[in-house]
Design a protein around this motif. Structure first.
Motif, PDB file in Angstrom:
ATOM      1  N   VAL A   6      13.906  -7.122  18.931  1.00 54.06           N
ATOM      2  CA  VAL A   6      13.424  -5.748  18.778  1.00 54.06           C
ATOM      3  C   VAL A   6      11.926  -5.856  18.489  1.00 54.06           C
ATOM      4  N   ASP A   7      11.137  -5.845  19.553  1.00 55.71           N
ATOM      5  CA  ASP A   7       9.738  -6.267  19.456  1.00 55.71           C
ATOM      6  C   ASP A   7       8.791  -5.083  19.652  1.00 55.71           C
ATOM      7  N   ARG A  24       5.349   7.902  21.931  1.00 54.14           N
ATOM      8  CA  ARG A  24       6.079   7.583  20.716  1.00 54.14           C
ATOM      9  C   ARG A  24       6.655   8.853  20.097  1.00 54.14           C
ATOM     10  N   GLY A  25       5.810   9.896  20.065  1.00 56.39           N
ATOM     11  CA  GLY A  25       6.261  11.171  19.507  1.00 56.39           C
ATOM     12  C   GLY A  25       7.460  11.724  20.267  1.00 56.39           C
ATOM     13  N   ASP A  26       7.416  11.627  21.599  1.00 55.07           N
ATOM     14  CA  ASP A  26       8.547  12.105  22.400  1.00 55.07           C
ATOM     15  C   ASP A  26       9.817  11.338  22.068  1.00 55.07           C
ATOM     16  N   THR A  32       0.821  -1.208   0.000  1.00 53.70           N
ATOM     17  CA  THR A  32       0.000   0.000   0.000  1.00 53.70           C
ATOM     18  C   THR A  32       0.864   1.272   0.000  1.00 53.70           C
ATOM     19  N   THR A  33       2.145   1.110  -0.275  1.00 54.64           N
ATOM     20  CA  THR A  33       3.104   2.174  -0.618  1.00 54.64           C
ATOM     21  C   THR A  33       3.355   3.208   0.488  1.00 54.64           C
ATOM     22  N   ILE A  34       3.078   2.848   1.728  1.00 55.09           N
ATOM     23  CA  ILE A  34       3.250   3.840   2.790  1.00 55.09           C
ATOM     24  C   ILE A  34       4.715   3.881   3.248  1.00 55.09           C
ATOM     25  N   VAL A  35       5.239   5.091   3.324  1.00 57.36           N
ATOM     26  CA  VAL A  35       6.632   5.319   3.708  1.00 57.36           C
ATOM     27  C   VAL A  35       6.643   6.232   4.931  1.00 57.36           C
ATOM     28  N   ARG A  36       7.298   5.820   5.999  1.00 60.28           N
ATOM     29  CA  ARG A  36       7.361   6.620   7.226  1.00 60.28           C
ATOM     30  C   ARG A  36       8.483   6.062   8.091  1.00 60.28           C
ATOM     31  N   SER A  37       8.821   6.761   9.171  1.00 63.65           N
ATOM     32  CA  SER A  37       9.870   6.234  10.057  1.00 63.65           C
ATOM     33  C   SER A  37       9.482   6.387  11.516  1.00 63.65           C
ATOM     34  N   ASN A  38       8.170   6.503  11.798  1.00 67.21           N
ATOM     35  CA  ASN A  38       7.754   6.791  13.179  1.00 67.21           C
ATOM     36  C   ASN A  38       7.468   5.529  13.998  1.00 67.21           C
ATOM     37  N   TYR A  39       8.510   4.732  14.186  1.00 61.85           N
ATOM     38  CA  TYR A  39       8.412   3.556  15.052  1.00 61.85           C
ATOM     39  C   TYR A  39       8.818   3.927  16.479  1.00 61.85           C
ATOM     40  N   ARG A  40       8.416   3.089  17.440  1.00 59.40           N
ATOM     41  CA  ARG A  40       8.673   3.376  18.835  1.00 59.40           C
ATOM     42  C   ARG A  40      10.088   2.981  19.262  1.00 59.40           C
ATOM     43  N   GLN A  41      10.545   1.809  18.772  1.00 59.38           N
ATOM     44  CA  GLN A  41      11.843   1.293  19.200  1.00 59.38           C
ATOM     45  C   GLN A  41      12.976   2.036  18.490  1.00 59.38           C
ATOM     46  N   PRO A  42      13.991   2.492  19.246  1.00 57.50           N
ATOM     47  CA  PRO A  42      15.096   3.233  18.622  1.00 57.50           C
ATOM     48  C   PRO A  42      15.755   2.481  17.466  1.00 57.50           C
TER      49      PRO A  42
END
Ligand SMILES: Cc1cc2nc3c(=O)[nH]c(=O)nc-3n(C[C@H](O)[C@H](O)[C@H](O)COP(=O)(O)OP(=O)(O)OC[C@H]3O[C@@H](n4cnc5c(N)ncnc54)[C@H](O)[C@@H]3O)c2cc1C
Ligand SMILES: [Zn+2]
Lengths: 418, 83
Positions: free
Chosen positions: A406-407, A134-136, A77-87
């Motif tokens: 990394v879960d 997550r944002g922080d 579905t072509t979604i590109v982002r980098s906002n994951y929780r784990q460093p």
């Protein structure tokens, strides 16, 4: 390779656009290569490109059993982002996002990367708390994240159901403005063309059916077009990691599952950001052609069918309509599925394997498209030097034995819960 | 959707059942830790016939061994699970 440019287009206008070369060659396999990459998806092709470009290793072949981009690259579905929780995850995906931002220039191919924003909706106080956390975490890592109030969400997507009776009440959201979508086929074509120009052989209709191992070291591959020798072999086959690793007698922490997506008839612009949800599993975006692209949950049991269950589609459609009621007016024109490599901590595996010279890039679950350039860059480094790229170091296969998984979802070795 | 023929309840829609894991991933209490880790964390992940543990969650709640083809979804047998 003739460069694509406005000038070349203009020149072609005078000569009937007959001057274009083919985008990549169609070579016969050579007797042997320094590196063979199995799998002509976006990841395999970008790996080959960076092997040639960054590491100067040009005696490389990409072997694809079907046509390039015909796997999950062309099905997502072509979604590109980098906002994951784990460093480990957001650092890696943000490195990839940086490469997305320059990809069309780098490849001289318009991949239509469209940073239209990727927004998670929050449907409860606890959703909003976890989005804020997550944002922080993201902001501390220097990655863009913006918490949105209910009013800001409404302004961004006026068609969301904000009424008091809404099935999924909207409390607010979190947006990554640098996130968005890209034209997935173009990513495969762009990398294939650029790799080919550097001397890489992109070989289609060539299925790897065996791995030749001599004295604990990989020596080559058997294919439907004959045996080919190789110094190193990189597996990069998305949903087929299990069967390909089994050719070397290796069992992986991966289970194959089916994931579906569907698209409606094209309409005028109505949703100009990517909508995801913190507690539902439904993603909504509008393609540049106008179709509303929707995706949902995996089938949650092992499957290579590339044909999903209708109840999954129904659930995704019901959630999407509850969020954006206007979608109920649209007709679905197509649905399709891909086989995803569900890894046991939900994170990718970019790793050496117990056979010398044999490497694995897999376990991308339902989220590897956004990784495409970063995955190729890091895997090329591993294949070229034998040592992992620092950002990919947390994604070695040994993490499962070391208890260093990394879960992101925290559900352990149960891919059916992911 | 699959139709799973529960030995206790007869053929029922798949939505009554939950997939749990493949049989090679069941870890008996007496299994040595290294072997247990391997069983928990790796799978044969076959493209073909596979023996799987399913739970008739919204039916008789029995645990069942379903022998199923992972490409065609054909089901060869469904029997009770006896640990
Ligand atoms: C429905 C769906 C929606 C998704 N949505 C998103 C999303 O929105 N965002 C996101 O980031 N990710 C998403 N993903 C995940 C993403 O598509 C994948 O993680 C990623 O594309 C996988 O890497 P790849 O591009 O190399 O795989 P592929 O394109 O599948 O490449 C693997 C290739 O290997 C080939 N191959 C397999 N076996 C052999 C063999 N024996 N010999 C030779 N070749 C072989 C296959 O034919 C295939 O072309 C989605 C996936 C699906 C299925
Ligand atoms: Zn029953």
């Amino acid at each position: 390779m003739s460069r694509y440019s406005a000038l070349a287009l203009l020149r072609g206008a005078l000569t009937g656009q007959k001057h274009w070369d083919r985008a990549w060659r169609d070579p016969e396999p050579k007797a042997s290569y320094d590196v063979i990459v199995i799998g002509g998806g976006g990841h395999g092709l970008s790996t080959a490109y960076y092997l040639a470009k960054v590491h100067g290793i040009r005696n490389v072949a990409v072997l694809e059993k079907g046509w390039i981009g015909g796997g999950n690259t062309g099905r997502n579905t072509t979604i590109v982002r980098s906002n994951y929780r784990q460093p480990a995850l957001h650092n890696f995906f943000d490195f990839a996002l940086g490469l997305w931002e320059g990809m069309s220039d780098e490849l001289n191919f318009n991949v239509m990367f469209s940073p239209r924003g990727a927004m998670f909706l929050g449907h409860s106080d606890s959703d909003m708390t976890s989005l804020a956390q997550r944002g922080d975490a993201l902001r501390c890592a220097g990655i863009d994240a913006e918490l949105l109030t209910r009013a800001q969400v409404q302004k961004l997507v006026p068609l969301l159901d904000m009424s008091p009776a809404a099935r999924f009440p909207i409390y607010g959201g979190m947006i990554q403005r640098r996130g968005g979508t890209a034209r997935h086929d173009a990513v495969a074509w762009g990398y294939a063309r650029a790799a080919d120009a550097l001397g890489v052989d992109v070989i289609q209709n060539c299925e790897v059916t065996g791995l030749t191992i001599a004295g604990g070291r990989v020596a080559g591959v058997e294919t439907t077009r004959g045996a080919i020798g190789a110094g190193r072999v990189g597996i990069c086959v998305a949903g087929n990691s299990g069967p390909v690793a089994a050719l070397a007698g290796i069992k992986l922490p991966i289970e194959a599952q089916t994931l579906q997506a569907f698209v409606t008839e094209p309409v005028k612009p109505m949703i100009d950001t990517v909508i995801m949800s913190q507690s539902l599993h439904c993603y909504i975006s509008q393609s540049d052609k106008g179709g509303i692209v929707l995706g949902g949950d995996p089938d949650q049991f092992p499957s290579y069918a590339q044909r999903g269950l209708p109840n999954r589609l129904e659930k995704a459609a019901a959630e999407a309509i509850a969020l954006v009621p206007a979608l109920s007016r649209l007709r679905m024109v197509r649905c399709w599925s891909g086989t995803t490599d569900m890894s046991f901590d939900g994170s990718p595996i970019i790793s050496t394997l117990p056979v010398d010279g044999l490497y694995l890039n897999g376990g991308w679950c339902y989220g590897g498209f956004k990784a495409t350039p970063g995955s190729g860059f890091a895997y090329a480094q591993l294949l070229a030097t034998g040592a992992p790229h620092p950002l990919a170091a947390p994604f070695g296969l040994d993490r499962f034995a070391r208890g260093a998984t990394v879960d992101e979802a925290g559900v352990g070795p149960m891919p059916q819960l992911r | 959707m699959l139709s799973i023929d529960c030995p206790h309840c007869g053929p029922r829609a798949q939505s009554e059942f939950a997939y749990d894991r493949t049989l090679d991933a069941i870890v008996p209490l007496a299994m040595p830790p290294a072997e247990a880790m391997r069983a928990l964390y790796t799978r044969a992940n076959p493209r073909g016939w596979s023996d799987e543990l399913w739970h008739h969650r919204f039916g008789c709640r029995a645990w069942l061994v379903v022998r199923r083809h992972t490409v065609t979804h054909a089901i060869e047998s469904v029997i009770g699970y006896a640990p």
